[in-house]
Design a protein around this motif. Sequence first.
Motif, PDB file in Angstrom:
ATOM      1  N   LEU A  14      49.155 -74.521 -18.435  1.00 21.51           N
ATOM      2  CA  LEU A  14      48.201 -75.307 -19.213  1.00 21.51           C
ATOM      3  C   LEU A  14      48.855 -75.807 -20.496  1.00 21.51           C
ATOM      4  O   LEU A  14      48.487 -76.856 -21.023  1.00 21.51           O
ATOM      5  CB  LEU A  14      46.958 -74.466 -19.516  1.00 21.51           C
ATOM      6  N   LYS A  15      49.856 -75.097 -20.963  1.00 19.00           N
ATOM      7  CA  LYS A  15      50.572 -75.477 -22.188  1.00 19.00           C
ATOM      8  C   LYS A  15      51.201 -76.865 -22.038  1.00 19.00           C
ATOM      9  O   LYS A  15      51.155 -77.674 -22.967  1.00 19.00           O
ATOM     10  CB  LYS A  15      51.641 -74.435 -22.501  1.00 19.00           C
ATOM     11  N   GLU A  16      51.782 -77.159 -20.879  1.00 16.41           N
ATOM     12  CA  GLU A  16      52.374 -78.482 -20.639  1.00 16.41           C
ATOM     13  C   GLU A  16      51.315 -79.575 -20.690  1.00 16.41           C
ATOM     14  O   GLU A  16      51.531 -80.640 -21.256  1.00 16.41           O
ATOM     15  CB  GLU A  16      53.071 -78.522 -19.280  1.00 16.41           C
ATOM     16  N   VAL A  17      50.168 -79.314 -20.077  1.00 16.76           N
ATOM     17  CA  VAL A  17      49.085 -80.298 -20.046  1.00 16.76           C
ATOM     18  C   VAL A  17      48.599 -80.576 -21.462  1.00 16.76           C
ATOM     19  O   VAL A  17      48.410 -81.731 -21.856  1.00 16.76           O
ATOM     20  CB  VAL A  17      47.928 -79.805 -19.147  1.00 16.76           C
ATOM     21  N   LYS A  18      48.410 -79.512 -22.236  1.00 13.31           N
ATOM     22  CA  LYS A  18      47.962 -79.676 -23.621  1.00 13.31           C
ATOM     23  C   LYS A  18      48.976 -80.458 -24.444  1.00 13.31           C
ATOM     24  O   LYS A  18      48.605 -81.289 -25.274  1.00 13.31           O
ATOM     25  CB  LYS A  18      47.725 -78.310 -24.267  1.00 13.31           C
ATOM     26  N   SER A  82      54.894 -92.840 -18.734  1.00  9.91           N
ATOM     27  CA  SER A  82      55.715 -93.168 -17.560  1.00  9.91           C
ATOM     28  C   SER A  82      57.110 -92.559 -17.648  1.00  9.91           C
ATOM     29  O   SER A  82      57.749 -92.326 -16.620  1.00  9.91           O
ATOM     30  CB  SER A  82      55.815 -94.683 -17.382  1.00  9.91           C
ATOM     31  N   LEU A  83      57.588 -92.268 -18.863  1.00  7.21           N
ATOM     32  CA  LEU A  83      58.906 -91.675 -19.034  1.00  7.21           C
ATOM     33  C   LEU A  83      58.893 -90.151 -18.973  1.00  7.21           C
ATOM     34  O   LEU A  83      59.948 -89.527 -18.892  1.00  7.21           O
ATOM     35  CB  LEU A  83      59.507 -92.124 -20.374  1.00  7.21           C
ATOM     36  N   ASP A  84      57.715 -89.536 -19.009  1.00  3.81           N
ATOM     37  CA  ASP A  84      57.608 -88.076 -19.004  1.00  3.81           C
ATOM     38  C   ASP A  84      57.734 -87.547 -17.577  1.00  3.81           C
ATOM     39  O   ASP A  84      56.911 -87.886 -16.716  1.00  3.81           O
ATOM     40  CB  ASP A  84      56.272 -87.646 -19.606  1.00  3.81           C
ATOM     41  N   PRO A  85      58.741 -86.706 -17.295  1.00  2.69           N
ATOM     42  CA  PRO A  85      58.932 -86.210 -15.919  1.00  2.69           C
ATOM     43  C   PRO A  85      57.848 -85.235 -15.457  1.00  2.69           C
ATOM     44  O   PRO A  85      57.750 -84.952 -14.268  1.00  2.69           O
ATOM     45  CB  PRO A  85      60.293 -85.524 -15.975  1.00  2.69           C
ATOM     46  N   ARG A  86      57.007 -84.751 -16.355  1.00  2.00           N
ATOM     47  CA  ARG A  86      55.934 -83.827 -15.977  1.00  2.00           C
ATOM     48  C   ARG A  86      54.718 -84.561 -15.420  1.00  2.00           C
ATOM     49  O   ARG A  86      53.851 -83.941 -14.805  1.00  2.00           O
ATOM     50  CB  ARG A  86      55.520 -82.979 -17.179  1.00  2.00           C
TER      51      ARG A  86
END
Length: 137
Positions: A14-18, A82-86
């Motif tokens: 969830l940390k990545e999403v936040k 669009s540049l974020d690999p996540r």
Amino acid sequence: MLYELIAIVRPGSLKEVKEIAKNAGVQVLRSGGVVRGYTNWGTFTLPRPTTKHQARYSEGWHFIMRFDASGPVQAAVRRTLSLDPRMIRFSVVKLGTKLEDINDVPGRVEWNPHKSNLRDGIRSLDAGIFGSREGQE
């Protein structure tokens, strides 16, 4: 203009999403926009497996951000995501431009609790939009 960002992040913490949601919101705020609210829908199975950044995903973490900003700010948010690999997938939808159209739009986007997954929600939405096809032949 009022926009709605619908984003699907790779499953995981969830940390990545936040962090992704916060970065998008900070970008809007620094450009003079307003973030109306975030909605976290959690993880859902994708309608079909998707390949993004050389990885295959069958589920993703969904969140929605509603914000007011100019067109160039919306384009900058899209470019950053669009540049974020996540990120697996995202879409930005314009909800309106006139104050009369957007003044009652809430910040949260409620999910129908009677649907068991995202695919059921999409099917019921399609049925509501396109209507029943019985008796039309």
